[in-house]
Design an enzyme around this catalytic site. Sequence first.
Site, PDB file in Angstrom:
ATOM      1  N   CYS A   2       9.919  17.211  10.150  1.00  0.00           N
ATOM      2  CA  CYS A   2       8.562  16.908  10.585  1.00  0.00           C
ATOM      3  C   CYS A   2       7.576  17.659   9.691  1.00  0.00           C
ATOM      4  O   CYS A   2       7.834  18.770   9.258  1.00  0.00           O
ATOM      5  CB  CYS A   2       8.287  17.285  12.030  1.00  0.00           C
ATOM      6  SG  CYS A   2       9.348  16.496  13.215  1.00  0.00           S
ATOM      7  N   ARG A  27       9.428  15.071   4.693  1.00  0.00           N
ATOM      8  CA  ARG A  27      10.006  15.870   5.787  1.00  0.00           C
ATOM      9  C   ARG A  27      10.448  15.021   6.978  1.00  0.00           C
ATOM     10  O   ARG A  27      11.093  15.512   7.896  1.00  0.00           O
ATOM     11  CB  ARG A  27       8.978  16.901   6.274  1.00  0.00           C
ATOM     12  CG  ARG A  27       8.478  17.829   5.199  1.00  0.00           C
ATOM     13  CD  ARG A  27       7.464  18.786   5.757  1.00  0.00           C
ATOM     14  NE  ARG A  27       8.107  19.693   6.681  1.00  0.00           N
ATOM     15  CZ  ARG A  27       8.684  20.831   6.337  1.00  0.00           C
ATOM     16  NH1 ARG A  27       8.702  21.209   5.081  1.00  0.00           N
ATOM     17  NH2 ARG A  27       9.240  21.597   7.246  1.00  0.00           N
ATOM     18  N   TRP A  75      10.345  13.433  12.277  1.00  0.00           N
ATOM     19  CA  TRP A  75      11.781  13.174  12.158  1.00  0.00           C
ATOM     20  C   TRP A  75      12.318  13.464  13.559  1.00  0.00           C
ATOM     21  O   TRP A  75      12.380  14.611  13.990  1.00  0.00           O
ATOM     22  CB  TRP A  75      12.405  14.103  11.111  1.00  0.00           C
ATOM     23  CG  TRP A  75      13.830  13.793  10.809  1.00  0.00           C
ATOM     24  CD1 TRP A  75      14.295  12.935   9.863  1.00  0.00           C
ATOM     25  CD2 TRP A  75      14.998  14.344  11.443  1.00  0.00           C
ATOM     26  NE1 TRP A  75      15.662  12.913   9.874  1.00  0.00           N
ATOM     27  CE2 TRP A  75      16.118  13.766  10.830  1.00  0.00           C
ATOM     28  CE3 TRP A  75      15.193  15.267  12.470  1.00  0.00           C
ATOM     29  CZ2 TRP A  75      17.422  14.075  11.212  1.00  0.00           C
ATOM     30  CZ3 TRP A  75      16.490  15.575  12.848  1.00  0.00           C
ATOM     31  CH2 TRP A  75      17.586  14.977  12.213  1.00  0.00           C
ATOM     32  N   ASN A 101       6.538  21.051  14.806  1.00  0.00           N
ATOM     33  CA  ASN A 101       7.741  20.883  13.979  1.00  0.00           C
ATOM     34  C   ASN A 101       8.754  21.901  14.474  1.00  0.00           C
ATOM     35  O   ASN A 101       8.481  23.098  14.458  1.00  0.00           O
ATOM     36  CB  ASN A 101       7.387  21.131  12.506  1.00  0.00           C
ATOM     37  CG  ASN A 101       8.617  21.307  11.636  1.00  0.00           C
ATOM     38  OD1 ASN A 101       9.681  20.756  11.932  1.00  0.00           O
ATOM     39  ND2 ASN A 101       8.481  22.064  10.575  1.00  0.00           N
ATOM     40  N   GLY A 102       9.905  21.427  14.921  1.00  0.00           N
ATOM     41  CA  GLY A 102      10.930  22.341  15.430  1.00  0.00           C
ATOM     42  C   GLY A 102      11.522  21.789  16.708  1.00  0.00           C
ATOM     43  O   GLY A 102      11.365  20.605  17.017  1.00  0.00           O
ATOM     44  N   GLU A 487      29.307  15.663  -4.874  1.00  0.00           N
ATOM     45  CA  GLU A 487      27.856  15.434  -4.987  1.00  0.00           C
ATOM     46  C   GLU A 487      27.563  13.971  -5.342  1.00  0.00           C
ATOM     47  O   GLU A 487      26.622  13.377  -4.805  1.00  0.00           O
ATOM     48  CB  GLU A 487      27.279  16.407  -6.028  1.00  0.00           C
ATOM     49  CG  GLU A 487      25.802  16.258  -6.340  1.00  0.00           C
ATOM     50  CD  GLU A 487      24.873  16.406  -5.134  1.00  0.00           C
ATOM     51  OE1 GLU A 487      25.311  16.838  -4.062  1.00  0.00           O
ATOM     52  OE2 GLU A 487      23.699  16.042  -5.286  1.00  0.00           O
ATOM     53  N   LYS A 491      25.334  11.496  -3.049  1.00  0.00           N
ATOM     54  CA  LYS A 491      24.140  10.778  -3.551  1.00  0.00           C
ATOM     55  C   LYS A 491      24.215   9.303  -3.178  1.00  0.00           C
ATOM     56  O   LYS A 491      23.250   8.718  -2.742  1.00  0.00           O
ATOM     57  CB  LYS A 491      24.057  10.857  -5.067  1.00  0.00           C
ATOM     58  CG  LYS A 491      23.379  11.950  -5.821  1.00  0.00           C
ATOM     59  CD  LYS A 491      22.105  12.525  -5.397  1.00  0.00           C
ATOM     60  CE  LYS A 491      22.186  13.243  -4.128  1.00  0.00           C
ATOM     61  NZ  LYS A 491      21.958  14.499  -3.842  1.00  0.00           N
ATOM     62  N   GLU A 494      23.789   8.752   0.649  1.00  0.00           N
ATOM     63  CA  GLU A 494      22.433   9.089   1.110  1.00  0.00           C
ATOM     64  C   GLU A 494      21.448   7.945   0.891  1.00  0.00           C
ATOM     65  O   GLU A 494      20.638   7.663   1.766  1.00  0.00           O
ATOM     66  CB  GLU A 494      21.893  10.306   0.336  1.00  0.00           C
ATOM     67  CG  GLU A 494      22.385  11.646   0.822  1.00  0.00           C
ATOM     68  CD  GLU A 494      21.813  12.788   0.007  1.00  0.00           C
ATOM     69  OE1 GLU A 494      21.387  13.788   0.598  1.00  0.00           O
ATOM     70  OE2 GLU A 494      21.797  12.708  -1.242  1.00  0.00           O
ATOM     71  N   HIS A 510      47.653  12.480  -1.041  1.00  0.00           N
ATOM     72  CA  HIS A 510      47.974  12.891   0.330  1.00  0.00           C
ATOM     73  C   HIS A 510      47.188  12.089   1.368  1.00  0.00           C
ATOM     74  O   HIS A 510      46.973  12.569   2.475  1.00  0.00           O
ATOM     75  CB  HIS A 510      47.700  14.393   0.507  1.00  0.00           C
ATOM     76  CG  HIS A 510      48.547  15.233  -0.397  1.00  0.00           C
ATOM     77  ND1 HIS A 510      49.904  15.317  -0.280  1.00  0.00           N
ATOM     78  CD2 HIS A 510      48.213  15.991  -1.472  1.00  0.00           C
ATOM     79  CE1 HIS A 510      50.389  16.106  -1.226  1.00  0.00           C
ATOM     80  NE2 HIS A 510      49.380  16.522  -1.968  1.00  0.00           N
ATOM     81  N   LYS A 609      14.000  15.791   3.924  1.00  0.00           N
ATOM     82  CA  LYS A 609      14.193  16.703   2.797  1.00  0.00           C
ATOM     83  C   LYS A 609      14.371  18.133   3.268  1.00  0.00           C
ATOM     84  O   LYS A 609      15.124  18.903   2.672  1.00  0.00           O
ATOM     85  CB  LYS A 609      12.962  16.600   1.897  1.00  0.00           C
ATOM     86  CG  LYS A 609      13.023  17.419   0.659  1.00  0.00           C
ATOM     87  CD  LYS A 609      13.480  16.590  -0.502  1.00  0.00           C
ATOM     88  CE  LYS A 609      13.876  17.401  -1.690  1.00  0.00           C
ATOM     89  NZ  LYS A 609      15.187  17.000  -2.200  1.00  0.00           N
TER      90      LYS A 609
HETATM   91  C1  G6P Z   1      18.799  17.926   3.472  1.00  0.00           C
HETATM   92  C2  G6P Z   1      18.399  17.276   2.179  1.00  0.00           C
HETATM   93  C3  G6P Z   1      19.448  17.567   1.111  1.00  0.00           C
HETATM   94  C4  G6P Z   1      19.654  19.051   0.966  1.00  0.00           C
HETATM   95  C5  G6P Z   1      20.001  19.710   2.306  1.00  0.00           C
HETATM   96  C6  G6P Z   1      19.954  21.222   2.203  1.00  0.00           C
HETATM   97  O1  G6P Z   1      19.927  17.315   3.987  1.00  0.00           O
HETATM   98  O2  G6P Z   1      18.236  15.892   2.342  1.00  0.00           O
HETATM   99  O3  G6P Z   1      19.021  17.027  -0.124  1.00  0.00           O
HETATM  100  O4  G6P Z   1      20.673  19.296   0.048  1.00  0.00           O
HETATM  101  O5  G6P Z   1      19.042  19.326   3.297  1.00  0.00           O
HETATM  102  O6  G6P Z   1      18.636  21.590   1.928  1.00  0.00           O
HETATM  103  P1  G6P Z   1      18.184  22.888   1.174  1.00  0.00           P
HETATM  104  O7  G6P Z   1      16.694  22.768   1.109  1.00  0.00           O
HETATM  105  O8  G6P Z   1      18.622  24.038   2.019  1.00  0.00           O
HETATM  106  O9  G6P Z   1      18.821  22.899  -0.153  1.00  0.00           O
END
Ligand code: G6P
Length: 614
Positions: A2, A27, A75, A101-102, A487, A491, A494, A510, A609
Site C-alpha cells: 500500500c 506498492r 494491496w 499501510n500495514g 531467479e 521472473k 511473476e 530425482h 514491490k
Molecule cells: C517483493 C518484490 C520482489 C522482491 C521481494 C523482496 O516480492 O516483488 O521483487 O524481491 O519483495 O523485497 P526486498 O525489497 O526486500 O528485496
Amino acid sequence: MCGIVGYIGHGNVYDILISGLKRLEYRGYDSAGVALVAESGQLNVFKTMGKVSNLEAYCAQKDTQAVLGIAHTRWATHGEPCDNNAHPHFSEDGKLAIVHNGTIENYQILKDALAEHGCNFYTETDTEVLVQLIEYIKVQNNCELIDAVREALKQVVGAYAIAVVERDNPDQIIAARKSSPLVIGIGDGETFLGSDGTPFVEYTKNVVYVKDEEIAIIRRGEPLKLVDFNNKESKVNVDQLQLSISQLEKGGYPHFMLKEIFEQPMTLTDCIRGRVVNGGEHVMLNGVFTNIDKFKNVNRIIIVACGTSWHASLLGKQLIQDMCQIAVEVEYASEFRYSNPVITDRDIVIAVSQSGETADTLAAIQIAKSKGAFVFGISNVVGSSIPRETDSGTYIHVGPEIGVASTKAFTGQVMVFTMLALSVAKLRGTLTEEQIKDFASYIVRVPELVEETLALDEKIRHLSLIYTYARNFMYLGRGYSYPVALEGALKLKEISYIHAEGYPAAEMKHGPIALIDSEMPTVIIAPKDHLYDKIVSNVQQIKSRGGSIIAIVTKGDTVIKELADHVLEVPEVPECLTPIITSVPLQLLSYYIAINKGKNVDMPRNLAKSVTVE
Ligand code: G6P
C-alpha cells in the site's frame, strides 16, 4: 505494501495526491482513493477499485477542490479488493478519514469491543476499525484528534503508517508509523507525506523520516512537530532526499522493467564506483573496512532475505564461501524470524533488501540483534528502514527500481556481494593480492559485458514468440548458475503467470525429470565453468526425453549448441561473475513472453514491490 500520500499547502491538492499515488502504485494497485478536506469544512472521500487511472476517471466529474488531503493505493490484506474496502476509510459520523499501510493484528478484538459500544462497521478492513476507535476515543474523552490518535495507537498491535484528517479542521493532518515506512517532505509553506519520497520529489528534497512509534502533527503555517506515545516531543531531523524526477520516468521505454534491464550497464557502473578503484587495483567496500574486526573474526555469516534478494543471497553465500572460507547460511527472513535461530556474538547477519522495508527481513534483523549478532544491511533505497535498523551496511546504488519484478537490483546485489567477498578475502588473507586484482579487473569490465549481452534483445524477442504459450517451464543450473535458474523461473512466473520451476540441474533426476516432454521447455544456464561437463549430461538427459532446450552458453560453445534447440551466447567471465551476465537474457525472455501475452509487466497481478506486511 500500500502507498500513502498526504498534502497540505497552497498547491492543487487533488493533482498532487493523484500524481503521488501514481508514483507509489508499485506498492499495490488493486484500488485507490482520496480524502479531500475543503476550506468550507467538507470532507469528500472518493475511492474505486483498480488502478489510480480508474480513480482519476471516477473523480473527473467530482468536486475535488480542497485545502488538504490524503490518498491511498491498496494491496489488499483484509477484505477483497473492491470499492467499499478501498481506502480512505471514515468514521461512522463521517468526521474523520484515514489511510493506512500495514496490518492491525488485534483488529478483531478491537472491533468486537467497539461493536459492544454500538459502533457499526461497513467494510471488511482492519483500517476501518482503527478510525472508528480513534473516533470513539475522541468522542468519549472529548479530546483533540492528536490525543485520540495517540490513545488509539497505544491499543493497537501490528504495523502501520497512517494519516488521519478531520472534516472540521482544514489545517491539520496527523500521521504516525510503526514498522511501515512514512516520510514527510518539508516544502515552502507546504508539507507532503509519502510512503517514500517519490510523490513529492519535484517539490522538495528536504525530508523527515518518521521513526517507529512517532506521531507527526502537520499544521498549516506551523513547523512540523513529532511526539511519541507519551506526548514527549522529539527532534525533527531533516535529511536530503537522494532522488531525481528523471529516475522515476520511463525515459522512452514502454515499461519500467525494460528500462531497468537496459539500465544495468549504468547501474552496475554506479554500484562499483569508488569501490573498485584504479582500474581494478583495489576493492574497497566501506562497510567492511569500517568493521574490520567483525569481518576478520567472524565465525559464521547468516544471510536473510526474501524473493529476488534471497536468490542474490544464495550467490552471496557461494561468493563468500569461495573467496573467504567462511561458513555461510542463507535463510528466508520469514522462516528465520520464527525458527528460534542459534546465533552468537561472533556471527554476522547480513540482511538483503532492495526496498529496505520488507517486513519479514526487518523482523529477522530485530531477532538477530536481540541475540547479539552484528547486523549488516545491503539495500537499495537510501534512508529506508533496513539501513537505519542495521549496525552497518552498504547500498547497491542502482537507483529507484519501479518495475515490480526486480532486475537491476538483483545484479546490483550480486555485484555488492562480489565486492564484499573480495574485501573480506583481503582482510582475512584468503585470496592473494594477485587474485583480488585479477577479479577486480574483471569487475570493472562487467558493465560493458552486460551491454554486449543486451545485444541479444532482438534474438530473445523472436525466441519468446515460440514459447509464449508454453504452460510450464523448467529452469536448471548448477553451482553459480543454480540461483540464476531460480531467479529466471521467478521472473517468468511473476510477470507472465506461467508456472516455472527452478532446480539444481543434477536434482532433476530425482523428480522433475518426470515432467519433461515436448510441451515442457527447459532453460539451461550453462556457461563455461567447472561444472560445464556435468551440465552437458543434464542437457542430454532432457534431449533424450523429447524436451526442448533453450541454453545460455558462453560465446564459442560448440557442444551444447549441437544439443539445444536454441542457444543464447554470452561473453566469457570468471565463474563467480557469470550470474550477473547470464541473468540478463533470462530477464529479457520473461519480459517478452509476458508482453506477448498482453500482461502488465510493471504491475503484475497480486504482487507488490515493497512487502511491508507479513
Ligand atoms: C517483493 C518484490 C520482489 C522482491 C521481494 C523482496 O516480492 O516483488 O521483487 O524481491 O519483495 O523485497 P526486498 O525489497 O526486500 O528485496
